[in-house]
Design an enzyme around this catalytic site. Structure first.
Site: not given
Length: 916
Positions: A14, A16, A127, A354
């Protein structure tokens, strides 16, 4: 059915792009991960596949540094070993606009074309801090029938902690049917044990047995089939290079279990036929409502409000101004700048992950975001400027020579999608002189001789329009011609402010500032006589509303159609906040500081026929910040729920300057609030008691006006019940209602105070990121000058039929004005490209398709009832067809001069048009 358990391991990371480290530090780690991954795919035939987090920007970021690796990427993507898309970035769904969510999906599909046109057909929301209710409809229109998500129906805490509250699930299984308001549904799969439940698989037998026994048992608790999902990775997780060996070990220690290095495609293919016949149906938005309410992370909607405001401006300029204007210009022969739109959208969307748009990263991340906002906005502004010039060249502006030999025409553009009335300001060049080779001071002196007297504003019929002119004097300017070197000049400028009435939807009205009118009717006639909207010492009134201001600055507004009066509106409330960028936490036992009963300084600052404005000044003293206990608790990682810090007794001034305006013809009261924030660790809100009996509120969300319960679920423990919004929140009953529209203020709460008070968050000041470590964020305190804009819209009946929601949508969209020369043209002085009608229908976008150059127009149904759109295009149409969110041709539509199309409940409707 074979009940032998199958463990599907899906390798992933994941990613980010920016969060607790700035972008480039994460970027370097991404390069290393991708290098290692490609090397592993080449050397280990048993390493079957890797899921690239559902976002194509990973490829873009990697190739920025390693362009020579494109060939390998294409190879493994085509082989089905690297899975990309369908998104460009993993967005926060509620803090990005409806159209931004669509552009994100379209861009992911477009990027996939560069790598063999192989895109993952999976709605991937690992997420997101809650999931939009229309996700199923959007995914279905894109040919996607399955979605996976990590939040929204199950409590997930910080640092990926999963709370055990099985009885509170909306579904007893990790598999469920997720349904949108229109009835579209997809198979929804929850990461019940989070997206890291198969990370770091041990290759040693002794360790592997305990590892797998625990994880299989955890997965079995939620799975409805023998196919168990294990996610082999986590946030920024490096690829597990010994996974093939670890799976060999797993098969040895648990021979009765089948272990597969799988992909989502393979896993879903095997899950579907083994699903039970009756899965739970989860409808609409997934917002963690059946949890204790502490980890919904909704308060990211008020972290760093300044960023949300900047994002709203950028989105509106691209989707509601630049795209429709460029589409209009394209129909007149101007080339549509697809490449510039792609660049501007991508730059903006790089702020939409996000952890970025939510404002829950370190300060350096958000500083870089502000630069990206500006970059995207500047590109949009250039597109707007060039489109306006292309359109106005075709407008018949010489009609004004009938009224004066000295006419300065300009066109007011309405790109909102509905006919619009409102106050507009325009800066006009009255005369310009070049300064190349001249003494600038002499040029200025010459221009200063121009008189500012004997000018009037007229419409195309010669009717005088009431306006206020401000002489801006002589100012420097320059042109950048396509075929010559830059051309500097000086120009005498006037600024006009007036009410533009009934400007056509997706069209314009042309006016002229004329001197020494040659016709007496142009000099003396007026469309509306001069009159004041001020009706008392602290009162304003127009045909729709009556507004009175109390001594403490609160408003009493009477909506004339229904006769209903709303009282005590517009009180400010300040409380402490000892939470973090994710979560608001008020100090225990604290009382709010409010402006209720505090005498305000009130003065009339504007009194014109088109608008009246009062200024209201409140002077408060609020605590300077939290006491030293908070810093100790932060440094010791005390969970926010358990913090005991209080605010200090020392105070700082909080001067709130509020401008309250009522426009001629306006159905709402527009408010602009300004203040200098000198305090830390607090939250400022503005309150609107509604005093209507209802259990639900209506909220603008993603392609829907969502109906949300005001009273939270029984499981909800958090004293705060804040929620997300886009353009507005509304509380109504069968008699009347109150809509509060906003510009970039994404957090509201309906207070459980017996009055259904709408609380709108203007500022939240905190000093730490929160989550899994100690990350100070002093810039999240948002010290310094702040502004906020919102509109109070009382209405009869409901917000749809009364037009209140249309007013709220238009509030978000700026007017656009362009001065033009005096010339003939094929377009009349007043013109609308598109006329349409439809009960409950909201306009969303108008643009040009990047593959076909067809005109693409999108609406959505605000109500959960069938409706119809009737459309008339004032241009020669060759073909009309229904489309989808990917702008593909679905079905031709018969048409004559008009087009009619049925619209289902809550349906997103996209049409494509080819022109002669």
């Amino acid at each position: 059915m074979n009940n032998r358990f199958v463990c599907h391991l899906i390798s992933h990371t994941h990613w980010d792009r920016e969060w607790y480290l700035p972008y480039e530090k994460h970027h370097v780690r991404l390069i290393r991960l991708m290098d290692e991954l490609l090397d592993l795919l080449e050397k280990d035939a048993g390493f079957n596949s890797f899921h690239l987090d559902g976002q194509t920007i990973i490829l873009e970021d990697y190739l920025q540094v390693r362009p020579e690796m494109r060939g390998k990427l294409v190879q493994y993507i085509k082989e089905g070993r690297l899975h990309i898309g369908p998104w460009y970035i993993l967005q926060d769904e509620f803090l990005t606009s409806s159209e931004a969510n669509i552009r994100n999906l379209m861009t992911g599909f477009q990027d996939a074309r560069q790598y063999g046109n192989v895109v993952s057909k999976l709605g991937y929301f690992p997420d997101s801090f809650g999931n939009m209710g229309q996700a199923a409809q959007i995914l279905r229109q894109a040919g996607i029938d399955t979605a996976v998500f990590g939040r929204g129906v199950k409590p997930t805490g910080f640092n990926n902690a999963v709370e055990d509250q099985t009885n509170h699930f909306e579904s007893p299984f990790s598999e469920m049917i997720w349904q949108s308001p229109d009835g579209s549904s997809v198979l929804g799969i929850l990461f019940a044990n989070w997206y890291h439940n198969g990370m770091e698989v041990p290759a040693e037998e002794e360790e592997a047995l305990g590892y797998w026994e625990k994880r299989i048992e955890d997965a079995k608790r939620y799975a409805s089939t023998p196919h168990l999902l294990f996610m082999n990775g986590c946030d920024h997780q490096p690829v597990q290079t010994d996974l093939t060996a670890a799976l060999t070990t797993a098969r040895k220690v648990l021979p009765d279990v089948q272990f597969v290095h799988s992909s989502f495609e393979r896993y879903i293919e095997q899950v579907k036929p083994s699903l039970p016949s009756h899965l739970s149906v989860v409808k609409g938005e997934l917002r963690s409502q059946h949890t204790d309410g502490w980890f919904s992370l909704v308060n990211t909607a008020s972290a760093r409000v300044y960023m949300k405001q900047k994002n709203q401006i950028g989105q509106a300029m691209l989707e509601k101004v630049a795209e429709p204007l460029a589409a209009f210009a394209h129909l007149l022969g101007q080339r549509y700048p697809h490449h510039l739109f792609t660049y501007a959208w991508k730059t903006l969307m790089q702020n939409h992950p996000h952890d970025s748009i939510c404002g829950c990263s370190i300060d350096e991340v958000h500083r870089e975001m502000m630069t990206r906002f500006d970059k995207s906005l500047h590109v949009a502004e250039v597109i707007v400027e060039e489109s306006l010039k292309a359109i106005t060249r075709h407008i018949q502006s010489d009609v004004f020579t009938e009224f004066s030999a000295e006419a300065v025409p300009f066109s007011v553009f309405n790109t909102s999608g509905w006919v619009r009335t409102g106050v507009v300001s325009v800066v006009l060049e009255i005369k310009r002189l070049p300064i190349d080779g001249k003494v600038p001071a002499l040029v200025v002196e010459e221009l200063q001789k121009e008189s500012d007297e004997d000018w009037i504003l007229v419409d195309r019929h010669g009717n005088k329009i009431s306006s206020v002119m401000e002489d801006l004097g002589v100012q420097f300017g320059y042109d950048l011609p396509e075929e010559r070197f830059r051309q500097p000049y000086m120009a005498r400028k006037h600024k006009l402010t007036f009410a533009a009435e009934d400007v056509p939807a997706l069209g314009f009205k042309t006016y002229a500032w004329i001197k020494n009118p040659v016709r007496s009717d142009a000099a003396h006639s007026e469309a509306v006589p001069n009159s004041s909207l001020v009706s008392g010492e602290r009162e304003m009134e127009n045909e729709w509303l009556k507004v009175a201001i109390s001594e403490d600055g609160r408003l009493v507004i009477t909506e004339k159609q229904s006769g209903h009066t709303f009282s005590e509106l517009l009180a400010y409330e300040d409380v402490g906040d000892i939470g973090n960028e994710y979560v608001f936490k008020q100090p225990d036992g604290e009382s709010a500081i409010t402006t209720k009963g505090l005498k305000a300084a009130i003065s009339l600052i504007e009194d014109h026929p088109y608008r009246a404005s009062f200024e209201i000044i409140h002077e408060l003293a609020i605590p300077k910040g939290a006491n030293e206990v908070l810093q100790t608790e932060i440094s010791q990682m005390v969970l926010f729920k358990e913090r005991k810090a209080q605010r200090v007794e020392e105070t700082v001034p909080l001067k709130i300057v509020t401008r309250v305006s009522l426009e001629k013809g306006g159905k709402g009261v527009k408010v602009k609030t300004a203040f200098d924030n000198k305090a830390t660790d607090h939250r400022l809100r503005v309150l609107f008691p509604v005093d209507l009996k209802t259990d639900v509120c209506s909220v603008d969300s993603i392609f829907e006006v969502a109906q949300r319960n005001i009273q939270p679920a029984p499981e909800w423990e958090n004293p705060s019940n804040c929620q997300h919004q886009q353009a507005f929140v509304d509380v109504s009953d069968e008699r009347a209602g109150l809509t509060i529209a906003n510009l970039g203020l994404n957090e509201y709460e309906i207070l459980r105070d017996g009055r259904n008070t709408i609380a709108l968050t203007l500022l939240r000041s905190v000093g730490e990121l929160g989550d899994w470590g100690v990350f100070p964020t002093p810039e999240a305190q948002c010290l310094g000058e702040q502004t906020a804009e919102f509109e109070i819209i009382p209405h009869p009946i409901d917000g749809v039929r009364s037009g209140a929601f249309v007013e709220a949508y238009q509030f978000q969209i700026p007017w656009t004005v362009q001065q033009t020369g005096v010339h003939s043209g094929k377009l009349p002085a007043d013109f609308g490209l598109l006329e349409w009608s439809g009960e409950g229908i909201a306009f969303s976008s108008m643009k040009i398709n990047d593959q076909t150059d067809d005109l693409i127009i999108r609406w959505f149904n605000m109500i959960v009832e069938e409706s119809e759109i009737a459309i008339k295009v004032n241009a020669s149409i060759k073909e009309v067809y229904t489309s989808n969110v990917l702008e593909e041709i679905i079905q031709p539509i018969a048409h004559t001069d008009t087009v009619s199309i049925d619209v289902g409940p809550a349906q997103i409707t996209t049409l494509g048009m080819k022109f002669m």
